[in-house]
Scaffold this active site. Structure first.
Site, PDB file in Angstrom:
ATOM      1  N   SER A 143       0.850  -1.190   0.000  1.00 61.63           N
ATOM      2  CA  SER A 143       0.000   0.000   0.000  1.00 61.63           C
ATOM      3  C   SER A 143       0.885   1.237   0.000  1.00 61.63           C
ATOM      4  CB  SER A 143      -0.874   0.002   1.267  1.00 61.63           C
ATOM      5  OG  SER A 143      -1.535   1.245   1.446  1.00 61.63           O
ATOM      6  N   TYR A 157      -1.808  -0.533  10.653  1.00 59.52           N
ATOM      7  CA  TYR A 157      -1.985  -0.904   9.247  1.00 59.52           C
ATOM      8  C   TYR A 157      -0.727  -0.569   8.453  1.00 59.52           C
ATOM      9  CZ  TYR A 157      -3.796  -1.025   4.486  1.00 59.52           C
ATOM     10  OH  TYR A 157      -3.974  -1.289   3.153  1.00 59.52           O
TER      11      TYR A 157
END
Length: 248
Positions: A143, A157
């Protein structure tokens, strides 16, 4: 069909929606034989039927990537159906956004189990096959949050996605000349990812951000196809893609 993809056997985790589903449809349309894993068997079955009706080849196995045995069974199902495995796309992921001080340790555990251990289980399931075959390709979905920390709210995350990049780079070094490795690092993409936050305020903020900026999941599918379709001597190691309007 000489696109570098036709005939390749591609395992995809998290294939029942979002990036996984888009990638399965796109690669199958390009002639890949796809092996689809996710927890929602009904959605997997419907996707397999769609691909077959369109003339593609697909099989599926219900798979929770937090189970090493289930990931191994997914890869085994693909090998049984198609005789080999050429690519794995470790796509399954969870994004549970909330400030650290909320101490949502259950969500931290889930993100670590899915985003990090799930990737490692995928790698472990295919590496022996790739070594026997004399080649293969590991594609891990990280990501933009693995490039810089998304905080407040995305600290854990981001930690998991930094880990995916580190694992990808370490694998690339260890398996140079034997296995191609690609880390895909998307920004906001239309998927179920924003739905993972247990904190209502954080979830509303993330959902609003995605509604305003997210690009179609097929954009990532095309990036994955680009990496797979390169000549064997070429490895696309890292791809970062964002909505043009996204600043993070």
């Amino acid at each position: 069909m000489s696109n570098g993809i036709a005939g390749k056997v591609v395992v995809i985790t998290g294939a029942s929606s979002g990036l996984g589903e888009a990638t399965a449809r796109h690669l199958a349309a390009l002639g890949a034989r796809v092996v689809l894993g996710a927890r929602r068997g009904d959605r997997l079955q419907a996707l397999v039927e769609d691909i077959r009706q369109a003339g593609g080849e697909a099989v599926h196995a219900v798979t929770d990537v937090t189970s090493k045995a289930q990931v191994q069974a997914l890869v085994a199902a693909g090998r049984e159906a198609f005789g080999r495995i050429d690519v794995i796309v470790n796509n399954a992921g969870l994004m549970a956004i909330a400030p650290l001080q909320q101490l949502r340790s259950d969500e931290w555990d889930r993100m670590i189990d899915i985003n990090i251990k799930g990737v490692l289980y995928g790698i472990a399931a295919v590496l022996p096959l790739f070594e026997q075959q004399g080649g293969g390709h590991v594609i891990n979905i990280s990501s933009v949050a693995g490039l810089k920390v998304y905080a407040p709210g995305g600290t854990v995350y981001s930690g998991t996605k930094f880990a995916v990049r580190a694992i990808s780079e370490g694998l690339r070094q260890e398996m140079a000349g034997k296995v191609r490795v690609t880390s895909i690092e998307p920004g906001a993409v239309q998927s179920e990812l924003p739905l993972g936050s247990g904190d209502a305020a954080s979830r509303a903020e993330v959902e609003a951000f995605y509604q305003q900026q997210a690009i179609p999941a097929d954009a990532v599918a095309q990036a994955i196809a680009y990496a797979i379709g390169q000549p064997a001597a070429v490895a696309i190691n890292e791809v970062v893609l964002r909505p043009t309007v996204q600043d993070f």
